[in-house]
Design an enzyme around this catalytic site. Structure first.
Site, PDB file in Angstrom:
ATOM      1  N   LYS A  73       2.838  10.189   7.748  1.00 46.09           N
ATOM      2  CA  LYS A  73       2.462  10.056   8.899  1.00 46.09           C
ATOM      3  C   LYS A  73       2.995  10.184  10.200  1.00 46.09           C
ATOM      4  O   LYS A  73       2.892  11.284  10.916  1.00 46.09           O
ATOM      5  CB  LYS A  73       1.999   8.321   8.977  1.00 46.09           C
ATOM      6  CG  LYS A  73       0.937   7.983   7.859  1.00 46.09           C
ATOM      7  CD  LYS A  73       0.853   6.494   8.196  1.00 46.09           C
ATOM      8  CE  LYS A  73      -0.194   6.123   6.899  1.00 46.09           C
ATOM      9  NZ  LYS A  73      -1.472   6.617   7.101  1.00 46.09           N
ATOM     10  N   ASP A 108       9.326   2.904   1.588  1.00 45.75           N
ATOM     11  CA  ASP A 108       8.218   3.669   2.164  1.00 45.75           C
ATOM     12  C   ASP A 108       8.111   3.566   3.553  1.00 45.75           C
ATOM     13  O   ASP A 108       7.646   2.510   4.029  1.00 45.75           O
ATOM     14  CB  ASP A 108       7.186   3.464   1.264  1.00 45.75           C
ATOM     15  CG  ASP A 108       5.631   3.903   1.880  1.00 45.75           C
ATOM     16  OD1 ASP A 108       5.677   4.883   2.868  1.00 45.75           O
ATOM     17  OD2 ASP A 108       4.717   3.860   1.176  1.00 45.75           O
ATOM     18  N   GLU A 149       7.601  -1.292   1.254  1.00 40.96           N
ATOM     19  CA  GLU A 149       7.818  -1.018   2.802  1.00 40.96           C
ATOM     20  C   GLU A 149       8.489  -2.115   3.740  1.00 40.96           C
ATOM     21  O   GLU A 149       8.203  -3.240   3.389  1.00 40.96           O
ATOM     22  CB  GLU A 149       6.314  -1.296   3.264  1.00 40.96           C
ATOM     23  CG  GLU A 149       5.294  -0.309   2.520  1.00 40.96           C
ATOM     24  CD  GLU A 149       3.706  -0.921   2.605  1.00 40.96           C
ATOM     25  OE1 GLU A 149       3.055  -0.445   3.749  1.00 40.96           O
ATOM     26  OE2 GLU A 149       3.123  -1.655   1.868  1.00 40.96           O
ATOM     27  N   GLN A 190       4.905   4.460   8.042  1.00 39.55           N
ATOM     28  CA  GLN A 190       4.442   4.005   9.314  1.00 39.55           C
ATOM     29  C   GLN A 190       5.692   3.532  10.254  1.00 39.55           C
ATOM     30  O   GLN A 190       5.302   3.568  11.349  1.00 39.55           O
ATOM     31  CB  GLN A 190       3.269   2.824   9.309  1.00 39.55           C
ATOM     32  CG  GLN A 190       2.137   3.281   8.313  1.00 39.55           C
ATOM     33  CD  GLN A 190       1.040   2.460   8.243  1.00 39.55           C
ATOM     34  OE1 GLN A 190       1.169   1.504   9.186  1.00 39.55           O
ATOM     35  NE2 GLN A 190       0.146   2.266   7.527  1.00 39.55           N
ATOM     36  N   TRP A 236       0.979  -1.327  -0.043  1.00 34.96           N
ATOM     37  CA  TRP A 236       0.041   0.059  -0.026  1.00 34.96           C
ATOM     38  C   TRP A 236       1.084   1.372   0.036  1.00 34.96           C
ATOM     39  O   TRP A 236       1.648   1.551   0.952  1.00 34.96           O
ATOM     40  CB  TRP A 236      -1.006   0.113   1.276  1.00 34.96           C
ATOM     41  CG  TRP A 236      -2.003   1.224   1.173  1.00 34.96           C
ATOM     42  CD1 TRP A 236      -1.459   2.474   1.201  1.00 34.96           C
ATOM     43  CD2 TRP A 236      -3.519   1.188   0.974  1.00 34.96           C
ATOM     44  NE1 TRP A 236      -2.641   3.332   1.224  1.00 34.96           N
ATOM     45  CE2 TRP A 236      -3.956   2.450   0.937  1.00 34.96           C
ATOM     46  CE3 TRP A 236      -4.053  -0.162   0.841  1.00 34.96           C
ATOM     47  CZ2 TRP A 236      -4.975   2.792   0.602  1.00 34.96           C
ATOM     48  CZ3 TRP A 236      -5.416   0.434   0.527  1.00 34.96           C
ATOM     49  CH2 TRP A 236      -6.056   1.789   0.718  1.00 34.96           C
ATOM     50  N   ARG A 250      -3.760  -4.631  13.102  1.00 35.53           N
ATOM     51  CA  ARG A 250      -2.565  -3.759  13.015  1.00 35.53           C
ATOM     52  C   ARG A 250      -2.662  -3.003  14.455  1.00 35.53           C
ATOM     53  O   ARG A 250      -3.604  -2.078  14.502  1.00 35.53           O
ATOM     54  CB  ARG A 250      -2.442  -2.692  11.847  1.00 35.53           C
ATOM     55  CG  ARG A 250      -2.559  -3.500  10.547  1.00 35.53           C
ATOM     56  CD  ARG A 250      -2.510  -2.594   9.564  1.00 35.53           C
ATOM     57  NE  ARG A 250      -3.564  -1.618   9.441  1.00 35.53           N
ATOM     58  CZ  ARG A 250      -3.506  -0.628   8.621  1.00 35.53           C
ATOM     59  NH1 ARG A 250      -2.362  -0.121   7.735  1.00 35.53           N
ATOM     60  NH2 ARG A 250      -4.574   0.182   8.420  1.00 35.53           N
TER      61      ARG A 250
END
Length: 445
Positions: A272, A243, A210, A246, A137, A406
């Site tokens: 974020k 990326d 990610e 998070q 994502w 999560r």
């Protein structure tokens, strides 16, 4: 009647809001502070996902509030060709935290930073093919959406030309196995790039990844995988984009997740966590790549590039992370949370796996029939029970990955709040399992 049942509020919401994915929680959130949000009845709800995985310092941290007020009174937004001190200072601070990634551009959202990174990689390499993981994502805009494979691909027409994918490594459900049943990620990676080589038209520009695939079900890249992936990219003249929307800024127990592996990407994107809930993102790269991009006329001129207000917030975030020792705290209190979740795994058959690191953990709910299949329905019931008991947990609701929670609470969360969350999870599993086992419970659902 609960104030959360305000008929006018929900009627207006149904009439005027565009629904953008999933359903809304059955509460009206009035305020937030620390690790809790508060609904219209002033009921505290423990936030185990830091808002949208972003409120790294919890809600309404005093130093963030002060920074917003102070910078808003000075200057919040400028013409994009103007520079302010917070922008240059934040770039300097970030570069010091990620040696080798000396050039920084400040933007607003994660998707925007990934767009900028992909655009830069294409210009610098002179190629156009972008590879990503099958459970990825990276955002909902053009190139970022084309590199997103966990959801949202059907019904929108063609993806960007040159969008390619490889399977994401999954230690819980390995595709390639060693003799002992564990994941053989090296063979899987070799096989995957064999497929990429056969599909490529000879224009491989970059791989975007990610370090922990969040929406894909909290899938962590095994130790050693990132180094092998970067070598695959080097062999093909590709750039590696990481990326860390998070995983960045301490959440995993290191300042950036890639630092555990000792592998520095060619381009790093942050969002974020760097804004602690406010819209701030960053693209970081080497001086060599940025010089080449500039020489070739790199263009990413947007309304909110280099805005002083979010930059000032980013500086405040880094100050708090350093002053309160939050990177080490993520390791320490993340270990407490991991141990507590692991005890739930021993206690409940439906808890199939606990994974992740620091304060970014995943809990996969499986069917208690021994098949090991993900149980999306039970996971949804657990989430609903938890919310009723005052705990907000985010469950992945994507096809094939249902039933994965999560869990990413603020780095400022207390041990007592961790223990409270664990108690509520246990109670919710018991209640949801009992409801699912009874005919009445099934009918009620």
């Amino acid at each position: 009647m609960s104030n959360n049942q305000d008929p006018a509020f929900w009627a207006a919401a149904r009439k005027h809001l565009i629904r953008y994915g999933g359903s809304f929680d059955p509460a009206i959130i009035e305020r937030a502070e620390g690790s809790f949000v508060y609904d219209a009845d002033n009921r505290p709800i423990l936030d185990f996902t830091s808002g949208q995985m972003s409120a790294l310092l919890g809600h309404s941290h005093p130093k963030i509030v002060t920074a917003v007020q102070r910078q808003m009174a000075k200057v919040a937004h400028l013409f994009s060709g103007m520079l302010s001190r917070p922008v240059v200072e934040l770039a300097e601070r970030l570069a010091a935290l990620a040696p080798g990634l000396d050039r920084v551009m400040l933007l607003s959202t994660g998707a925007e930073s990934n767009e900028a990174a992909i655009r830069m990689a294409k210009l610098v390499t002179g190629r156009h093919e972008i590879v990503a993981f099958s459970k990825s994502w990276h955002g909902m805009t053009g190139a970022a959406s084309s590199a997103t494979y966990s959801a949202g691909r059907k019904g929108y027409g063609p993806a960007m030309v040159g969008s390619l994918t490889i399977p994401a490594p999954n230690t819980f459900r390995p595709r390639f196995r060693h003799a002992d049943g564990s994941l053989d990620w090296k063979t899987e990676l070799d096989d995957a790039f064999g497929l990429i080589d056969s599909q490529s038209v000879g224009s491989l520009a970059a791989f975007i990844a990610e370090p922990i695939l969040s929406s894909g079900g909290l899938l962590e890249l095994p130790l050693g995988y990132l180094a092998a992936l970067k070598e695959k990219c080097r062999e093909r003249g590709m750039l590696l984009i990481l990326d860390e929307a998070q995983t960045g800024v301490g959440r995993t127990g290191t300042m950036f997740a890639f630092q555990r592996d000792g592998v520095t990407p060619d381009i790093l994107t942050l969002s974020k966590t760097i804004g602690a809930g406010l819209p701030l993102s960053a693209v970081m790269t080497t001086a060599e790549i940025e010089d080449t991009a500039h020489e070739r006329g790199y263009l990413f001129y947007t309304t909110h590039v280099s805005d002083p207000l979010p930059a000032a917030i980013g500086l405040a975030v880094l100050d708090v992370v350093e002053e309160e020792g939050l990177v080490e705290r993520a390791r320490h209190i993340g270990g407490r949370l991991f141990d507590g979740l692991s005890q739930l795994k021993s206690r409940f058959e439906c808890v199939g796996d606990v994974r992740g690191r620091g304060l970014m953990l995943g809990v996969e709910i499986v069917k208690p029939d021994g098949s090991g299949g993900s149980d999306h329905e039970l996971g949804s019931r657990i989430a609903a029970e938890a919310f009723r008991r005052g705990l907000s947990m985010n469950i992945v609701k994507l096809p094939g990955m249902g039933g994965v929670f999560r869990i990413a609470p603020p780095l400022t969360i207390s041990e007592d709040e961790i223990d409270l969350g664990l108690r509520i999870i246990a109670q919710s599993i018991e209640a949801a399992s009992a409801a699912g086992a009874s005919p009445a419970g099934i009918a009620a659902e």
